[in-house]
Design an enzyme around this catalytic site. Structure first.
Site, PDB file in Angstrom:
ATOM      1  N   HIS A 197      51.014  41.977 -28.687  1.00 48.96           N
ATOM      2  CA  HIS A 197      50.041  41.444 -29.641  1.00 48.96           C
ATOM      3  C   HIS A 197      50.661  41.323 -31.033  1.00 48.96           C
ATOM      4  CE1 HIS A 197      46.010  41.172 -31.678  1.00 48.96           C
ATOM      5  NE2 HIS A 197      46.676  41.801 -32.628  1.00 48.96           N
ATOM      6  N   GLU A 198      51.359  42.365 -31.459  1.00 50.86           N
ATOM      7  CA  GLU A 198      51.987  42.319 -32.776  1.00 50.86           C
ATOM      8  C   GLU A 198      53.109  41.282 -32.822  1.00 50.86           C
ATOM      9  OE1 GLU A 198      50.469  43.631 -35.046  1.00 50.86           O
ATOM     10  OE2 GLU A 198      49.194  44.961 -33.878  1.00 50.86           O
TER      11      GLU A 198
ATOM     12  N   GLU B  60      43.281  37.125 -34.540  1.00 44.71           N
ATOM     13  CA  GLU B  60      43.262  38.240 -33.601  1.00 44.71           C
ATOM     14  C   GLU B  60      43.026  37.737 -32.175  1.00 44.71           C
ATOM     15  OE1 GLU B  60      44.089  41.445 -34.116  1.00 44.71           O
ATOM     16  OE2 GLU B  60      44.639  40.711 -36.107  1.00 44.71           O
TER      17      GLU B  60
END
Length: 300
Positions: free
Chosen positions: A125-126, A203
Site C-alpha cells: 500500500h505504501e 487511499e
C-alpha cells in the site's frame, strides 16, 4: 493600549487592512521562507515530526524485506529507505518529494501486530503511494498545512499581544482584528479540507494497487481490520501529517482533538476500504470491533 513590565505596547499590525503593512509583510516573508524550506526538506520535516529514524536491514529484516519486495513488484528503480518509529500504536506511512528520495516508516506497534502476509500488504500500500506519485503531493501538503497553522498561530499571538492602537485608528484596529479572527477560524478548516481532498480518494487507489502488486487483497484487508480493532493511539500525533498514515492517527484520541477529527477525517472509513478489498478477492471478514481488547497477530 496596555503595559507589559511598565512599557507601553501598541497593537501589532495585522495584514495591511487596518493595521499597517509591517506585520503583514513580515508574515508573508516568514510564510514564503518556511514554504521554500519545507519544499526542500519536506521528507526530513515529516520524519522529525513523526519521530522516525532510519534503520538498516539487520535491525528489522522482516520489515526491510517487505519493503524491498513491494518496491520490486511496483517496478521502482530504487528501494525507498526504511524508517522505524518507536510507538506501540500500529501504523505506517510513506513520504518524500520523488520516488528516488522517498522512504517508508512503520511503528514498532505495527511490526508486533501484523504477520508477514499482512505486513507485506501494508508495505505494498505504501509502495503504491510512491509509484502513483502520491507521496510528493501528500508530503508537500503536510508542509503547507504546517505553514497555514503557523500563520494562524502568529495571528492569534498578535491579537493576544496587541491591545488597541491610538483612538484615531480604533476603527482600523477593529477591522484588522475581525479579519484576523476570521483567518484564525478558517485556517484549520481549510487545512483539513485540503487533506481530505488529497487523501481519501488516494487511499482507495493505493489499496487497489497494493492488491494488484501482491495478488492478495485479503492480506491488506486483514491488516486494516487489525488496525481498526487496535485501540492504542499514536504517541507522535500531528494534524499536519495525519493524511500520510495508512490509518487515521487521530481516530482514537479523546477530547477536542478526537471529536473534531471525525468532522474532517482525512481517511475513508476502514469498513468501506475492507469491503472493497473483499469484493476484489471474494472473501469475507467479520465486522471491525472498536475499542476492544488488544488484537494479536493471529486473531483474524
Amino acid at each position: 493600549s496596555f503595559h507589559v513590565t511598565g512599557v507601553q505596547t501598541r497593537a501589532l499590525p495585522i495584514f495591511t487592512v487596518g493595521f499597517g503593512t509591517g506585520f503583514g509583510w513580515m508574515l508573508l516573508a516568514v510564510a514564503i521562507g518556511y514554504g521554500i524550506f519545507g519544499y526542500v526538506a519536506a521528507g526530513s520535516i515529516v520524519a522529525a515530526a513523526s519521530g522516525a529514524r532510519k534503520i538498516e536491514k539487520a535491525e528489522h529484516p522482516e520489515l526491510w524485506n517487505s519493503v524491498e519486495n513491494a518496491a520490486i513488484a511496483a517496478g521502482l528503480a530504487k528501494t525507498p529507505d526504511v524508517y522505524i518509529i518507536e510507538d506501540p500504536a500500529p501504523n505506517a506511512f510513506a513520504a518524500g518529494r520523488t520516488p528516488n528520495s522517498s522512504y517508508v516508516a512503520a511503528t514498532t506497534g505495527i511490526l508486533a501486530l501484523l504477520d508477514k502476509r499482512e505486513l507485506e500488504g501494508v508495505m505494498a500500500h505504501e509502495m503504491a503511494h510512491v509509484r502513483n506519485r502520491d507521496v510528493r503531493l501528500m508530503t508537500l501538503a503536510a508542509v503547507l498545512v504546517g505553514v497555514i497553522s503557523m500563520v494562524a498561530d502568529m495571528l492569534m499571538w498578535s491579537l493576544w499581544l496587541g491591545g488597541g492602537r491610538n483612538n484615531d485608528q480604533g476603527g482600523g484596529n477593529a477591522l484588522g482584528a475581525i479579519v484576523a479572527i476570521v483567518a484564525i477560524i478558517m485556517a484549520p478548516i481549510g487545512a483539513a479540507l485540503l487533506q481530505m481532498s488529497l487523501s481519501r480518494r488516494r487511499e482507495y487507489l493505493a489499496d487497489a494497487t497494493a492488491a494488484e502488486l501482491t495478488g492478495d487483497p485479503e492480506g491488506l484487508a486483514r491488516a486494516l481490520w487489525k488496525l481498526g480493532a487496535d485501540p492504542k493511539p499514536l504517541q507522535h500525533v500531528n494534524r499536519a501529517t495525519a493524511h500520510l498514515w495508512i490509518e487515521s492517527p487521530l481516530r482514537d484520541h479523546q477530547g477536542l482533538r478526537g471529536g473534531l477529527s471525525g468532522l474532517f477525517d482525512t481517511h475513508p472509513p476502514l469498513e468501506e476500504r475492507i469491503k472493497r478489498l473483499e469484493q476484489m478477492g471474494g472473501f469475507s471478514l467479520p465486522a471491525v470491533p472498536r475499542g476492544g481488547a488488544e488484537i494479536g497477530r493471529a486473531h483474524v
